[in-house]
Motif scaffolding. Structure first.
Motif, PDB file in Angstrom:
ATOM      1  N   THR A 231     -40.547 -11.476  26.139  1.00  0.00           N
ATOM      2  CA  THR A 231     -41.910 -11.065  25.821  1.00  0.00           C
ATOM      3  C   THR A 231     -41.923  -9.705  25.131  1.00  0.00           C
ATOM      4  O   THR A 231     -42.692  -9.476  24.183  1.00  0.00           O
ATOM      5  N   ALA A 232     -41.065  -8.793  25.594  1.00  0.00           N
ATOM      6  CA  ALA A 232     -40.956  -7.492  24.935  1.00  0.00           C
ATOM      7  C   ALA A 232     -40.474  -7.651  23.505  1.00  0.00           C
ATOM      8  O   ALA A 232     -40.960  -6.989  22.585  1.00  0.00           O
ATOM      9  N   ALA A 233     -39.516  -8.563  23.292  1.00  0.00           N
ATOM     10  CA  ALA A 233     -39.011  -8.816  21.945  1.00  0.00           C
ATOM     11  C   ALA A 233     -40.098  -9.415  21.065  1.00  0.00           C
ATOM     12  O   ALA A 233     -40.213  -9.077  19.884  1.00  0.00           O
ATOM     13  N   ALA A 234     -40.915 -10.316  21.619  1.00  0.00           N
ATOM     14  CA  ALA A 234     -42.009 -10.902  20.846  1.00  0.00           C
ATOM     15  C   ALA A 234     -43.005  -9.827  20.416  1.00  0.00           C
ATOM     16  O   ALA A 234     -43.454  -9.796  19.261  1.00  0.00           O
ATOM     17  N   GLY A 235     -43.357  -8.934  21.343  1.00  0.00           N
ATOM     18  CA  GLY A 235     -44.238  -7.833  20.984  1.00  0.00           C
ATOM     19  C   GLY A 235     -43.623  -6.919  19.944  1.00  0.00           C
ATOM     20  O   GLY A 235     -44.314  -6.444  19.032  1.00  0.00           O
ATOM     21  N   ALA A 236     -42.318  -6.686  20.059  1.00  0.00           N
ATOM     22  CA  ALA A 236     -41.631  -5.834  19.083  1.00  0.00           C
ATOM     23  C   ALA A 236     -41.618  -6.487  17.707  1.00  0.00           C
ATOM     24  O   ALA A 236     -41.760  -5.800  16.683  1.00  0.00           O
ATOM     25  N   VAL A 237     -41.451  -7.808  17.645  1.00  0.00           N
ATOM     26  CA  VAL A 237     -41.474  -8.510  16.358  1.00  0.00           C
ATOM     27  C   VAL A 237     -42.867  -8.416  15.728  1.00  0.00           C
ATOM     28  O   VAL A 237     -43.005  -8.212  14.517  1.00  0.00           O
ATOM     29  N   VAL A 238     -43.914  -8.573  16.546  1.00  0.00           N
ATOM     30  CA  VAL A 238     -45.277  -8.435  16.039  1.00  0.00           C
ATOM     31  C   VAL A 238     -45.496  -7.026  15.482  1.00  0.00           C
ATOM     32  O   VAL A 238     -46.052  -6.836  14.387  1.00  0.00           O
ATOM     33  N   MET A 239     -45.042  -6.029  16.224  1.00  0.00           N
ATOM     34  CA  MET A 239     -45.192  -4.655  15.761  1.00  0.00           C
ATOM     35  C   MET A 239     -44.349  -4.392  14.519  1.00  0.00           C
ATOM     36  O   MET A 239     -44.765  -3.656  13.611  1.00  0.00           O
ATOM     37  N   LEU A 240     -43.161  -5.002  14.438  1.00  0.00           N
ATOM     38  CA  LEU A 240     -42.320  -4.862  13.260  1.00  0.00           C
ATOM     39  C   LEU A 240     -43.004  -5.452  12.037  1.00  0.00           C
ATOM     40  O   LEU A 240     -42.945  -4.876  10.940  1.00  0.00           O
TER      41      LEU A 240
ATOM     42  N   PRO B 178     -54.225 -12.032  28.983  1.00  0.00           N
ATOM     43  CA  PRO B 178     -55.573 -11.457  28.842  1.00  0.00           C
ATOM     44  C   PRO B 178     -55.568  -9.967  28.554  1.00  0.00           C
ATOM     45  O   PRO B 178     -56.547  -9.431  28.023  1.00  0.00           O
ATOM     46  N   GLU B 179     -54.493  -9.275  28.905  1.00  0.00           N
ATOM     47  CA  GLU B 179     -54.434  -7.841  28.659  1.00  0.00           C
ATOM     48  C   GLU B 179     -54.035  -7.509  27.223  1.00  0.00           C
ATOM     49  O   GLU B 179     -54.193  -6.364  26.787  1.00  0.00           O
ATOM     50  N   THR B 180     -53.503  -8.509  26.487  1.00  0.00           N
ATOM     51  CA  THR B 180     -53.013  -8.236  25.144  1.00  0.00           C
ATOM     52  C   THR B 180     -54.120  -7.779  24.219  1.00  0.00           C
ATOM     53  O   THR B 180     -53.949  -6.854  23.418  1.00  0.00           O
ATOM     54  N   ARG B 181     -55.302  -8.433  24.327  1.00  0.00           N
ATOM     55  CA  ARG B 181     -56.418  -8.047  23.461  1.00  0.00           C
ATOM     56  C   ARG B 181     -56.810  -6.597  23.699  1.00  0.00           C
ATOM     57  O   ARG B 181     -57.075  -5.842  22.746  1.00  0.00           O
ATOM     58  N   GLY B 182     -56.845  -6.171  24.953  1.00  0.00           N
ATOM     59  CA  GLY B 182     -57.161  -4.784  25.242  1.00  0.00           C
ATOM     60  C   GLY B 182     -56.100  -3.834  24.722  1.00  0.00           C
ATOM     61  O   GLY B 182     -56.416  -2.759  24.206  1.00  0.00           O
TER      62      GLY B 182
ATOM     63  N   ALA C 293     -46.268 -17.132  23.059  1.00  0.00           N
ATOM     64  CA  ALA C 293     -47.426 -17.669  23.774  1.00  0.00           C
ATOM     65  C   ALA C 293     -47.800 -16.778  24.946  1.00  0.00           C
ATOM     66  O   ALA C 293     -48.986 -16.489  25.185  1.00  0.00           O
ATOM     67  N   ALA C 294     -46.790 -16.313  25.695  1.00  0.00           N
ATOM     68  CA  ALA C 294     -47.054 -15.422  26.826  1.00  0.00           C
ATOM     69  C   ALA C 294     -47.646 -14.098  26.352  1.00  0.00           C
ATOM     70  O   ALA C 294     -48.518 -13.516  27.009  1.00  0.00           O
ATOM     71  N   PHE C 295     -47.196 -13.631  25.189  1.00  0.00           N
ATOM     72  CA  PHE C 295     -47.695 -12.358  24.670  1.00  0.00           C
ATOM     73  C   PHE C 295     -49.150 -12.482  24.224  1.00  0.00           C
ATOM     74  O   PHE C 295     -50.002 -11.663  24.590  1.00  0.00           O
ATOM     75  N   PHE C 296     -49.469 -13.511  23.422  1.00  0.00           N
ATOM     76  CA  PHE C 296     -50.810 -13.633  22.880  1.00  0.00           C
ATOM     77  C   PHE C 296     -51.808 -14.207  23.880  1.00  0.00           C
ATOM     78  O   PHE C 296     -53.009 -13.963  23.760  1.00  0.00           O
ATOM     79  N   GLN C 297     -51.342 -14.985  24.836  1.00  0.00           N
ATOM     80  CA  GLN C 297     -52.254 -15.564  25.822  1.00  0.00           C
ATOM     81  C   GLN C 297     -52.510 -14.643  27.007  1.00  0.00           C
ATOM     82  O   GLN C 297     -53.363 -14.937  27.843  1.00  0.00           O
TER      83      GLN C 297
END
Length: 309
Positions: A275-284, A81-85, A75-79
């Protein structure tokens, strides 16, 4: 002849055949069990601590909150505001770099295969060796050549008596795209050359004899046969470019934040490991999707080559 066709002889022959078949079956079962034990050993001893355990820990870390199991990190990763950019920048750099590298790689492979020149074999070997170089080495080479204090930039400044070096584009999106195109184009050349090697050149000569020009031969004859290899090389280029980090670390400016850089910053600067792990899972997940597509196209390429033979 009568002794060979006697019931006793036939029974002995059948017994030997049965014993031979049983021995072969037992040997096959032993080989199968040995292969299963080898697989277990590889999974437990090698893949377990080096691949499976880190990936499981990564996923569990991304699902860990203050009070236990939680999707708060996602939730912190996708919510954010900088994530979309960040995702937009990542996809922009990815499509620009991998797209240009794929076009350049196919063009180089076409020139090396259909328009060979003296030294073409040496160029092919160099491109094969080039893929063994670390990516950040290409970034530093470009800095030494085309940076504001690089040899080419200083040479142009002195040649045209300029007050400032004329080249100053490397530290930003332009330099990142240039470095990734230079580094990843050779990854497309080799699969494309292998795909061209399966062509029946008699078809090309027949098309030319019927009056087809070069573009028509390429579109109607070469591409339908060679496209699986070209597609496999292109997808591999996109996969590797998506996971690129060294070039971004060297040439990326503070304004060029891509997904790998954002994950690295969350883990090392913000110390926000979930949050870094969540981003890494998305990238994985993105990388595995591209890899699955690459395997599918690669199997089709080998199947087409096999049918062609």
């Amino acid at each position: 002849m009568s002794s060979l066709s006697s019931p006793e002889a036939l029974a002995a022959l059948d017994a030997r055949r049965a014993a031979t078949a049983a021995a072969h079956a037992a040997h096959a079962r032993r080989r199968e069990r040995a292969a299963q034990w080898h697989l277990v050993f590889l999974t437990v001893i090698v893949l377990g601590p080096l691949v499976i355990y880190p990936l499981v820990r990564l996923v569990l870390l991304s699902l860990t909150g203050v009070h236990g199991f939680s999707f708060h990190a996602y939730a912190a990763f996708f919510q954010n505001p900088e994530t979309r950019g960040v995702v937009g920048t990542t996809l922009g750099v990815l499509f620009a770099s991998a797209g240009l590298a794929s076009v350049l790689g196919v063009a180089l492979a076409s020139m090396l295969f259909f328009k060979p020149f003296p030294g073409a074999r040496l160029v092919t070997r160099f491109l094969e060796l080039f893929v063994a170089f670390p990516s950040f080495l290409v970034a530093f080479t470009l800095i030494f050549l085309y940076g504001s204090q690089g040899s080419v930039s200083i040479g142009l400044q002195r040649l045209f008596h300029l007050e400032q070096p004329p080249l100053n584009f490397l530290f930003g999106i332009g330099g990142v795209i240039l470095a990734e195109v230079v580094f990843y184009a050779p990854f497309v050349v080799r699969p494309t050359l292998a795909s061209f090697a399966t062509l029946d050149m008699r078809l090309v000569e027949a098309a030319k004899s019927l009056g087809a020009n070069g573009w028509m031969v390429a579109w109607r004859v070469i591409l339908p046969i060679a496209w699986p290899g070209i597609a496999a090389g292109t997808i591999l280029c996109f996969l590797l470019t998506l996971n690129e980090f060294g070039i971004l670390l060297v040439l990326g400016s503070a304004r060029l934040i891509t997904l790998p850089v954002a994950i690295y910053s969350s883990a090392t600067v913000d110390l926000d490991l979930p949050t870094a792990a969540a981003g890494a899972v998305v990238m994985l997940a993105m990388s595995l999707s591209l890899y699955a597509l690459y395997r599918r196209v690669n199997r089709r390429k080998h199947g087409s080559a096999g049918n062609g033979r």
